[in-house]
Design a protein around this motif. Sequence first.
Motif, mmCIF file in Angstrom:
data_model
loop_
_atom_site.group_PDB
_atom_site.id
_atom_site.type_symbol
_atom_site.label_atom_id
_atom_site.label_comp_id
_atom_site.label_asym_id
_atom_site.label_seq_id
_atom_site.Cartn_x
_atom_site.Cartn_y
_atom_site.Cartn_z
ATOM 1 N N HIS A 97 0.885 -1.359 0.074
ATOM 2 C CA HIS A 97 -0.072 0.031 -0.119
ATOM 3 C C HIS A 97 0.949 1.221 -0.012
ATOM 4 C CE1 HIS A 97 -3.641 2.329 0.850
ATOM 5 N NE2 HIS A 97 -2.760 3.010 1.514
ATOM 6 N N ALA A 98 1.839 1.377 0.831
ATOM 7 C CA ALA A 98 2.789 2.452 1.116
ATOM 8 C C ALA A 98 3.527 2.650 -0.454
ATOM 9 C CB ALA A 98 3.860 2.237 2.109
ATOM 10 N N GLN A 99 4.005 1.659 -0.892
ATOM 11 C CA GLN A 99 4.521 1.763 -2.172
ATOM 12 C C GLN A 99 3.812 2.190 -3.526
ATOM 13 O OE1 GLN A 99 6.070 -2.412 -2.893
ATOM 14 N NE2 GLN A 99 8.004 -2.010 -1.439
ATOM 15 N N ARG A 100 2.575 1.746 -3.395
ATOM 16 C CA ARG A 100 1.563 2.270 -4.197
ATOM 17 C C ARG A 100 1.123 3.619 -3.942
ATOM 18 N NH1 ARG A 100 -3.137 -1.604 -6.620
ATOM 19 N NH2 ARG A 100 -4.092 -0.022 -8.182
ATOM 20 N N LEU A 101 0.988 4.174 -2.714
ATOM 21 C CA LEU A 101 0.922 5.248 -2.760
ATOM 22 C C LEU A 101 1.913 6.328 -3.013
ATOM 23 C CD1 LEU A 101 -1.079 7.561 -1.316
ATOM 24 C CD2 LEU A 101 0.206 7.083 0.971
ATOM 25 N N GLU A 102 3.193 5.963 -2.620
ATOM 26 C CA GLU A 102 4.330 6.692 -3.103
ATOM 27 C C GLU A 102 4.497 6.752 -4.692
ATOM 28 O OE1 GLU A 102 6.342 8.787 -1.378
ATOM 29 O OE2 GLU A 102 4.703 8.336 0.115
ATOM 30 N N SER A 103 4.304 5.797 -5.326
ATOM 31 C CA SER A 103 4.191 5.641 -6.775
ATOM 32 C C SER A 103 3.286 6.539 -7.403
ATOM 33 C CB SER A 103 4.241 4.231 -7.279
ATOM 34 O OG SER A 103 4.025 4.146 -8.770
ATOM 35 N N THR A 104 2.147 6.527 -6.830
ATOM 36 C CA THR A 104 0.857 7.269 -7.307
ATOM 37 C C THR A 104 1.380 8.796 -7.113
ATOM 38 O OG1 THR A 104 -0.577 5.529 -7.003
ATOM 39 C CG2 THR A 104 -1.658 7.868 -7.258
ATOM 40 N N LYS A 105 1.934 9.243 -6.058
ATOM 41 C CA LYS A 105 2.139 10.593 -5.672
ATOM 42 C C LYS A 105 3.442 10.921 -6.624
ATOM 43 C CE LYS A 105 2.485 11.823 -1.195
ATOM 44 N NZ LYS A 105 2.882 11.453 0.413
ATOM 45 N N ARG A 106 4.285 10.175 -6.944
ATOM 46 C CA ARG A 106 5.173 10.748 -8.063
ATOM 47 C C ARG A 106 4.513 11.105 -9.408
ATOM 48 N NH1 ARG A 106 8.261 6.740 -5.446
ATOM 49 N NH2 ARG A 106 7.845 5.036 -7.214
ATOM 50 N N THR A 107 3.339 10.241 -9.742
ATOM 51 C CA THR A 107 2.774 10.481 -10.979
ATOM 52 C C THR A 107 1.703 12.013 -10.768
ATOM 53 O OG1 THR A 107 2.438 8.371 -11.370
ATOM 54 C CG2 THR A 107 0.874 9.446 -12.421
ATOM 55 N N MET A 108 1.446 12.093 -9.739
ATOM 56 C CA MET A 108 0.680 13.394 -9.357
ATOM 57 C C MET A 108 1.555 14.487 -9.404
ATOM 58 S SD MET A 108 -2.562 12.341 -9.163
ATOM 59 C CE MET A 108 -1.953 10.730 -10.133
ATOM 60 N N ASN A 109 2.673 14.242 -9.091
ATOM 61 C CA ASN A 109 3.617 15.492 -9.223
ATOM 62 C C ASN A 109 4.157 15.762 -10.542
ATOM 63 O OD1 ASN A 109 5.636 17.349 -7.639
ATOM 64 N ND2 ASN A 109 7.299 15.959 -8.415
ATOM 65 N N GLN A 110 4.106 14.700 -11.338
ATOM 66 C CA GLN A 110 4.222 14.822 -12.708
ATOM 67 C C GLN A 110 3.176 15.820 -13.338
ATOM 68 O OE1 GLN A 110 4.940 10.816 -13.765
ATOM 69 N NE2 GLN A 110 7.289 11.162 -14.036
ATOM 70 N N LEU A 111 2.041 15.193 -12.958
ATOM 71 C CA LEU A 111 0.793 15.923 -13.569
ATOM 72 C C LEU A 111 0.730 17.118 -12.930
ATOM 73 C CD1 LEU A 111 -1.920 12.965 -13.067
ATOM 74 C CD2 LEU A 111 -1.021 13.880 -14.978
ATOM 75 N N TYR A 112 1.127 17.772 -11.769
ATOM 76 C CA TYR A 112 1.134 18.898 -11.178
ATOM 77 C C TYR A 112 2.089 19.779 -12.076
ATOM 78 C CZ TYR A 112 1.505 22.777 -7.793
ATOM 79 O OH TYR A 112 1.295 23.922 -7.051
ATOM 80 N N GLU A 113 3.208 19.206 -12.467
ATOM 81 C CA GLU A 113 4.247 19.935 -13.261
ATOM 82 C C GLU A 113 3.638 20.387 -14.598
ATOM 83 O OE1 GLU A 113 7.470 17.395 -13.309
ATOM 84 O OE2 GLU A 113 8.328 18.212 -11.385
ATOM 85 N N GLU A 114 2.918 19.577 -15.205
ATOM 86 C CA GLU A 114 2.145 19.749 -16.408
ATOM 87 C C GLU A 114 1.190 20.563 -16.478
ATOM 88 O OE1 GLU A 114 3.201 18.926 -19.581
ATOM 89 O OE2 GLU A 114 4.626 17.815 -18.469
ATOM 90 N N ALA A 115 0.470 20.757 -15.409
ATOM 91 C CA ALA A 115 -0.853 21.625 -15.301
ATOM 92 C C ALA A 115 -0.370 23.042 -15.024
ATOM 93 C CB ALA A 115 -1.743 21.057 -14.094
ATOM 94 N N THR A 116 0.890 23.292 -14.235
ATOM 95 C CA THR A 116 1.242 24.539 -13.898
ATOM 96 C C THR A 116 2.453 25.196 -14.873
ATOM 97 O OG1 THR A 116 3.054 23.584 -12.489
ATOM 98 C CG2 THR A 116 0.858 24.143 -11.458
ATOM 99 N N GLY A 117 2.670 24.401 -16.226
ATOM 100 C CA GLY A 117 3.402 24.969 -17.153
ATOM 101 C C GLY A 117 5.017 24.451 -16.845
#
Length: 134
Positions: A97-117
């Motif tokens: 569960h913790a590994q999956r959460l951290e992996s998803t947070k890394r993906t969310m960080n990439q999405l945040y970078e894209e959304a903020t240019g």
Amino acid sequence: MTLLQQALEALEQLIQEKCDYMLRNKLGNPESEHATKQGRAAITALRAAIEQGVVVMPKEPTDECLHSMAVRYDHGLGMDGYYDNSIFDKSPTPNKHAQRLESTKRTMNQLYEEATGQGFYKLPPAPITQEDGK
């Protein structure tokens, strides 16, 4: 009133005070008048951006923001230990569960970078137009 709007009001007041001081003391020169016009143009552009729905976001997302984004993406991540259940994965790997959460947070960080240019997509610079007479 948002902090950005308060900052714009303060800048506008500062520019007006500078103009008033220059007029009272007959200190006007082309450079200072040009700088004043540029300042007013920048404020006008910022006001237009706010009215169009542009928001100011931090360059780096907080961990809380990434966690919220991850849980919104996968609601199971919001329940501690949810993916540690053997029905999801038969492997004996601990802390799935913790590994999956951290992996998803890394993906969310990439999405945040894209959304903020800040990712592969870069936001175009905001146009600054000058408003005559202000």
